[in-house]
Scaffold this motif. Structure first.
Motif, mmCIF file in Angstrom:
data_model
loop_
_atom_site.group_PDB
_atom_site.id
_atom_site.type_symbol
_atom_site.label_atom_id
_atom_site.label_comp_id
_atom_site.label_asym_id
_atom_site.label_seq_id
_atom_site.Cartn_x
_atom_site.Cartn_y
_atom_site.Cartn_z
ATOM 1 N N TYR A 79 41.478 51.926 33.490
ATOM 2 C CA TYR A 79 41.845 51.736 35.005
ATOM 3 C C TYR A 79 40.543 51.333 35.688
ATOM 4 O O TYR A 79 39.710 52.173 35.635
ATOM 5 N N PRO A 80 40.587 50.125 36.338
ATOM 6 C CA PRO A 80 39.040 49.970 36.875
ATOM 7 C C PRO A 80 38.815 50.870 38.311
ATOM 8 O O PRO A 80 39.694 51.358 38.829
ATOM 9 N N THR A 81 37.643 51.046 38.517
ATOM 10 C CA THR A 81 37.009 51.731 39.853
ATOM 11 C C THR A 81 36.605 50.667 40.866
ATOM 12 O O THR A 81 36.231 51.114 41.663
ATOM 13 N N ASN A 82 36.335 49.360 40.443
ATOM 14 C CA ASN A 82 35.966 48.267 41.029
ATOM 15 C C ASN A 82 36.785 47.852 42.204
ATOM 16 O O ASN A 82 37.900 48.459 42.056
ATOM 17 N N THR A 83 36.670 47.084 43.250
ATOM 18 C CA THR A 83 37.496 46.502 44.300
ATOM 19 C C THR A 83 38.279 45.592 43.497
ATOM 20 O O THR A 83 38.048 45.107 42.686
ATOM 21 N N LEU A 84 39.461 45.334 44.218
ATOM 22 C CA LEU A 84 40.371 44.278 43.742
ATOM 23 C C LEU A 84 39.582 42.997 43.748
ATOM 24 O O LEU A 84 39.941 42.136 42.620
ATOM 25 N N GLU A 86 36.452 42.329 43.215
ATOM 26 C CA GLU A 86 35.741 42.245 42.249
ATOM 27 C C GLU A 86 36.406 42.062 41.064
ATOM 28 O O GLU A 86 35.821 41.354 40.106
ATOM 29 N N GLU A 87 37.357 42.825 40.679
ATOM 30 C CA GLU A 87 38.169 42.626 39.684
ATOM 31 C C GLU A 87 38.777 41.147 39.261
ATOM 32 O O GLU A 87 38.704 40.687 38.350
ATOM 33 N N ARG A 88 39.080 40.625 40.524
ATOM 34 C CA ARG A 88 39.545 39.153 40.287
ATOM 35 C C ARG A 88 38.476 38.335 40.020
ATOM 36 O O ARG A 88 38.554 37.515 39.182
ATOM 37 N N ARG A 89 37.332 38.512 40.508
ATOM 38 C CA ARG A 89 36.046 37.801 40.125
ATOM 39 C C ARG A 89 35.930 38.042 38.485
ATOM 40 O O ARG A 89 35.558 37.064 37.925
ATOM 41 N N GLU A 90 35.909 39.345 38.099
ATOM 42 C CA GLU A 90 35.520 39.561 36.702
ATOM 43 C C GLU A 90 36.631 38.753 35.900
ATOM 44 O O GLU A 90 36.025 38.326 34.637
ATOM 45 N N ILE A 91 37.743 38.872 36.267
ATOM 46 C CA ILE A 91 38.820 38.153 35.417
ATOM 47 C C ILE A 91 38.482 36.755 35.410
ATOM 48 O O ILE A 91 38.488 36.184 34.261
ATOM 49 N N THR A 92 38.244 36.067 36.517
ATOM 50 C CA THR A 92 38.218 34.828 36.548
ATOM 51 C C THR A 92 36.940 34.160 35.617
ATOM 52 O O THR A 92 37.025 33.124 35.180
ATOM 53 N N GLU A 93 35.701 35.189 36.147
ATOM 54 C CA GLU A 93 34.529 34.782 35.140
ATOM 55 C C GLU A 93 34.739 34.792 33.927
ATOM 56 O O GLU A 93 34.440 34.061 32.982
ATOM 57 N N TYR A 94 35.702 35.529 33.314
ATOM 58 C CA TYR A 94 35.891 35.868 31.889
ATOM 59 C C TYR A 94 36.660 34.576 31.401
ATOM 60 O O TYR A 94 36.385 33.989 30.566
#
Length: 97
Positions: A79-84, A86-94
């Motif tokens: 379960y992430p601790t970053n902001t939503l 930040e997580e959207r960006r992480e998923i998109t960059e992946y």
């Protein structure tokens, strides 16, 4: 396909995602545009690890921690601790990698 996150962000000026994009990338585009329902419709039909990650993120955004936790486990992620955002960006960059 896109070659960078900045190009993805620029695409948000459009009315819809590009037809040739992958379904996961389209789901993230809709999530960024604030269309939770459309993004969720796509994610729940993706029976893959990435689909589970997107699905988890959307339920986290919704505030349903229990359901999000289930989907993070399906995606083999903590379960992430970053902001939503930040997580959207992480998923998109992946997805763009």
């Amino acid at each position: 396909m896109l070659d960078s996150y900045s190009n993805f962000v620029k695409s948000l000026e459009n009315d819809r995602p590009k037809e040739h994009w992958s379904e996961p990338l389209k789901a993230m585009w809709h999530a960024e545009k604030g269309n939770w329902e459309r993004s969720h419709d796509i994610a729940q039909d993706l029976h893959t690890t990435i689909g589970s990650w997107i699905h988890a993120h959307l339920h986290r955004q919704e505030g349903d921690k229990f359901n999000a936790g289930y989907w993070y486990r399906q995606a083999n992620r903590k379960y992430p601790t970053n902001t939503l955002a930040e997580e959207r960006r992480e998923i998109t960059e992946y997805l763009l990698a």
